[in-house]
Each structure stands twice: as C-alpha cells, then as structure tokens.
Design an enzyme around this catalytic site. Structure first.
Site, short mmCIF file in Angstrom:
data_model
loop_
_atom_site.label_atom_id
_atom_site.label_comp_id
_atom_site.label_asym_id
_atom_site.label_seq_id
_atom_site.Cartn_x
_atom_site.Cartn_y
_atom_site.Cartn_z
N ASN A 1 4.62 4.83 -1.24
CA ASN A 1 3.75 3.62 -0.99
C ASN A 1 3.89 2.41 -0.07
O ASN A 1 3.30 1.39 0.17
CB ASN A 1 3.74 3.05 -2.61
CG ASN A 1 3.06 1.80 -2.75
OD1 ASN A 1 1.68 1.35 -2.63
ND2 ASN A 1 3.81 0.70 -2.97
N ALA B 1 -3.40 2.43 12.74
CA ALA B 1 -2.84 3.79 13.47
C ALA B 1 -1.78 4.25 12.46
O ALA B 1 -1.84 5.76 12.37
CB ALA B 1 -2.11 3.41 14.70
N GLY C 1 8.35 1.22 -2.53
CA GLY C 1 7.65 0.10 -2.49
C GLY C 1 7.40 -0.41 -3.80
O GLY C 1 6.30 -0.92 -4.13
N ALA C 2 8.07 -0.03 -5.04
CA ALA C 2 7.87 -0.19 -6.23
C ALA C 2 8.23 -1.48 -6.89
O ALA C 2 7.94 -1.89 -8.12
CB ALA C 2 8.34 1.01 -6.97
N SER C 3 8.74 -2.59 -6.15
CA SER C 3 9.26 -3.73 -6.68
C SER C 3 8.04 -4.58 -6.92
O SER C 3 8.21 -5.64 -7.78
CB SER C 3 10.08 -4.31 -5.67
OG SER C 3 9.41 -4.62 -4.49
N SER D 1 -4.89 3.61 3.61
CA SER D 1 -5.70 2.45 3.67
C SER D 1 -7.19 2.71 4.05
O SER D 1 -7.35 3.75 4.77
CB SER D 1 -5.15 1.35 4.61
OG SER D 1 -5.83 0.29 4.46
N TYR E 1 -1.49 -1.11 12.41
CA TYR E 1 -1.39 -0.86 10.64
C TYR E 1 -2.61 0.36 10.76
O TYR E 1 -2.30 1.18 9.92
CB TYR E 1 -2.09 -2.08 9.89
CG TYR E 1 -2.24 -1.90 8.49
CD1 TYR E 1 -0.78 -1.78 7.55
CD2 TYR E 1 -3.53 -1.76 7.84
CE1 TYR E 1 -1.10 -1.91 6.32
CE2 TYR E 1 -3.47 -1.52 6.34
CZ TYR E 1 -2.34 -1.55 5.85
OH TYR E 1 -2.34 -1.40 4.35
P1 NAP Z 1 3.25 -5.62 -1.09
O1 NAP Z 1 3.07 -6.14 -2.39
O2 NAP Z 1 3.52 -6.23 -0.04
O3 NAP Z 1 4.67 -4.79 -1.48
C1 NAP Z 1 5.15 -3.78 -0.41
C2 NAP Z 1 6.20 -2.94 -1.05
O4 NAP Z 1 6.89 -2.13 0.08
C3 NAP Z 1 7.42 -3.81 -1.65
O5 NAP Z 1 7.95 -3.17 -2.87
C4 NAP Z 1 8.58 -3.72 -0.59
O6 NAP Z 1 9.81 -3.99 -1.00
C5 NAP Z 1 8.19 -2.05 0.12
N1 NAP Z 1 8.85 -2.18 1.29
C6 NAP Z 1 8.27 -2.90 2.47
N2 NAP Z 1 8.86 -2.41 3.40
C7 NAP Z 1 9.88 -1.52 2.90
C8 NAP Z 1 10.82 -0.67 3.61
N3 NAP Z 1 11.42 -0.79 4.86
N4 NAP Z 1 11.87 -0.07 2.90
C9 NAP Z 1 11.65 0.06 1.52
N5 NAP Z 1 10.47 -0.59 0.77
C10 NAP Z 1 9.76 -1.58 1.72
O7 NAP Z 1 1.88 -4.36 -0.69
P2 NAP Z 1 1.07 -3.88 -1.59
O8 NAP Z 1 -0.28 -4.70 -1.33
O9 NAP Z 1 1.36 -3.55 -2.98
O10 NAP Z 1 0.88 -2.38 -0.73
C11 NAP Z 1 1.56 -0.94 -1.23
C12 NAP Z 1 0.86 -0.25 -0.25
O11 NAP Z 1 -0.70 0.08 -0.21
C13 NAP Z 1 0.90 -0.40 1.23
O12 NAP Z 1 1.53 0.86 1.93
C14 NAP Z 1 0.00 -0.88 1.70
O13 NAP Z 1 -0.17 -0.58 3.23
C15 NAP Z 1 -1.25 -0.28 1.09
N6 NAP Z 1 -2.30 -1.00 0.88
C16 NAP Z 1 -2.59 -2.08 0.49
C17 NAP Z 1 -3.80 -2.78 0.40
C18 NAP Z 1 -4.04 -4.20 -0.05
O14 NAP Z 1 -5.20 -4.69 -0.14
N7 NAP Z 1 -3.10 -4.93 -0.63
C19 NAP Z 1 -5.12 -2.15 0.76
C20 NAP Z 1 -4.73 -0.90 1.46
C21 NAP Z 1 -3.49 -0.26 1.48
P3 NAP Z 1 10.45 -5.47 -1.11
O15 NAP Z 1 9.83 -5.92 -2.42
O16 NAP Z 1 11.85 -5.01 -1.22
O17 NAP Z 1 10.10 -6.04 0.04
#
Ligand code: NAP
Length: 251
Positions: free
Chosen positions: A95, A161, A18-20, A146, A159
């Site tokens: 991630n 769960a 999820g590094a994009s 989370s 989510y």
């Molecule tokens: P984000 O901006 O939506 O980015 C999600 C990342 O995951 C993107 O790089 C996406 O790739 C990748 N991804 C999604 N589905 C995938 C799949 N099936 N295979 C490979 N890659 C996949 O999310 P974020 O907010 O940075 O969250 C990152 C992590 O932190 C997640 O696990 C999220 O649950 C956790 N988190 C976030 C928050 C928050 O408030 N933002 C809070 C608590 C926990 P593409 O670009 O290719 O779609």
C-alpha cells in the site's frame, strides 16, 4: 470485537506497508478486526505507534518496522524477521505510495524516479522477499493501485505509470504464483480523503467530486473493506483482477 465467525484471519499473519496513515492504517485496523497478527511498515517506527495501538486495542499482536520500501536489503531483512517472529506470512498488502505531481514538461527526473521507486519497485521488493513464505501458506496479496493507473491523469505521468506498472506486476505475479495457490489482486481506489489528497487545491477537489457519480470522496475504510473481501473467504477463487473502488469516477 467481531463474533468468532467474523474473525476469519485468526492465526493469520498480515504485512501492510504504508500502515501509519490513511488507507494503509484503515486496512491494518480492518485486518486486526478479523483477528490477524500484523506487521506494519512505514518510513519510521514511531509514526506507526497510533495505528499499532488501534490494532492492539482490537486484540492484535503487532510488530512495527520503520523501513524505506525502496531499500532491497532492508525489505528482505524485514520479511525474514516477520516470518521468524510471527511463524510465517499469509497476507501481503503493498500500500505504501507517494505522489509528486507535475505536468510532463515540468516534471524532474528525480520526481519520476522517486515515484516509480516507492510505488512500483517497493511493491516488487516485497513481492520478491515474501513470495516463498506466501507460497508456503497459499497466501493472498493485494496491491493498492489507483484508477489513474487505468485512465491516466494530466499532471500525474509518474504516478499513473507507477500504478499501471503495479497492475502489470499484479497480473504477472498472479500467473506465476497461481500454481502454489496464491491469489494476487489489485485494488484501484478513486478519490479517497487522506493526507495524500489533502495536498490538492480546492479547485482540483471540487472537480474530482463533481466527476464522482456517487457524489462523495471515498473513505480509507471503503478501500479497507475491498481488501477485506479479497483476503477473506470471498476472495478464494479471484486472482489477477483489479477491483475498482472509486464511486464511479472511472466510468
Ligand atoms: P498517505 O496518507 O499519504 O500515506 C502514505 C503511506 O505510505 C504512509 O504510511 C507513509 O509512511 C507510507 N510511505 C510513503 N513512502 C514510503 C516509503 N518510502 N517507505 C515506507 N513507507 C512509505 O497515502 P494514502 O492516500 O493513504 O495512499 C495509500 C495508497 O493508496 C498509496 O499507494 C496511494 O497511491 C493509493 N491511492 C490513494 C488514493 C487517494 O485518493 N488517497 C487514490 C488511489 C490510490 P509515513 O507515514 O512514514 O510517511
């Protein structure tokens, strides 16, 4: 560039899913600052280009993989390619994650299954594929959970769960891999400003901010620095823990 003493991941190989975008991208960039060589994963290789460029500008060697984390064979191939091309694996950061929010009564089976598949099974597949090389290097694993996995949240049964499951997976793996010197921890972020939370309506954002004692949304860098702590010298004797990075949201 950081001074040599700060580049404690020189000659280390780190894989970040999820590094994009968002948190995963900030983690990749922070590990690049520390001198790590990186394998970056997202759904498409092209989507990883900007993050890879940012890491390369910091001097990192980077491989990009467009792979769906729920696909077992593709994940196993990817990990094997990383160890062959980069000479091993020292750090795994699970991630990649998604939300498909809905109240329980309206939540479809597909929304439940997909969130569990990406957030929980995806991490399991990477742990399984990467366990041997990480045992060899006495490496570090960080799973991005989370606070919702600890507290629950209305509208996020799937989510929450998946993240509670990820915490159980973290603790079990920590116990299994400890004898090989591998540390496995989770970071549990609160409300972080990314594309994921950008989907929330104004009311939900205002409520989350009001419930965050430190009075601001977290940044992806706030989470990346917690990962930096766990994979660096400070994390050498910490395993099976959940580091909450939430500005006090869960207090
Ligand atoms: P984000 O901006 O939506 O980015 C999600 C990342 O995951 C993107 O790089 C996406 O790739 C990748 N991804 C999604 N589905 C995938 C799949 N099936 N295979 C490979 N890659 C996949 O999310 P974020 O907010 O940075 O969250 C990152 C992590 O932190 C997640 O696990 C999220 O649950 C956790 N988190 C976030 C928050 C928050 O408030 N933002 C809070 C608590 C926990 P593409 O670009 O290719 O779609």
């Amino acid at each position: 560039m950081q001074p040599a003493s700060e580049r404690f991941l020189e000659k280390k190989v780190a894989l970040v899913t999820g590094a994009s975008r968002g948190i995963g991208r900030a983690i990749a960039v922070q590990l690049a600052r520390r001198g790590a060589t990186l394998a970056l994963v997202a759904t498409t290789s092209e989507g990883l280009e900007p993050a890879a460029k940012e890491c390369q500008d910091l001097g990192a060697k980077v491989l990009r993989f467009g792979v769906d984390v729920t696909q077992a064979a593709a994940v196993a191939d990817l990990v094997s390619q990383v160890t062959k091309e980069l000479g091993g694996l020292d750090i795994l950061v699970n991630n990649a994650g998604i939300t498909r929010d809905q109240l329980l009564l309206r939540m479809s089976e597909d929304d439940f299954d997909r969130v569990i598949a990406v957030n929980l099974k995806g991490a399991f597949l990477f742990l399984k594929a990467a366990a041997r090389p990480l045992m060899k290097s006495s490496g570090r694993i960080v799973n991005i959970a989370s606070v919702v996995g600890l507290t629950g949240n209305a509208g996020q049964a799937n989510y929450a769960a998946s993240k509670a499951g990820l915490i159980g997976l973290t603790k079990s793996t920590a116990k299994e891999l400890a004898s090989r010197g591998v540390c496995v921890n989770a970071v549990a972020p609160g409300f972080i400003a990314t594309d994921m939370t950008g989907q929330l309506d104004e009311k939900a954002r205002t409520e989350l901010l009001a419930a965050t004692p430190l009075g601001r949304a977290g940044s992806p860098e706030d989470v990346a620095l917690a990962v930096d702590f766990l994979v660096g010298p400070a994390g050498a004797w910490i395993t099976g823990q959940v580091l909450v990075v939430d500005g006090g949201l869960s207090l």
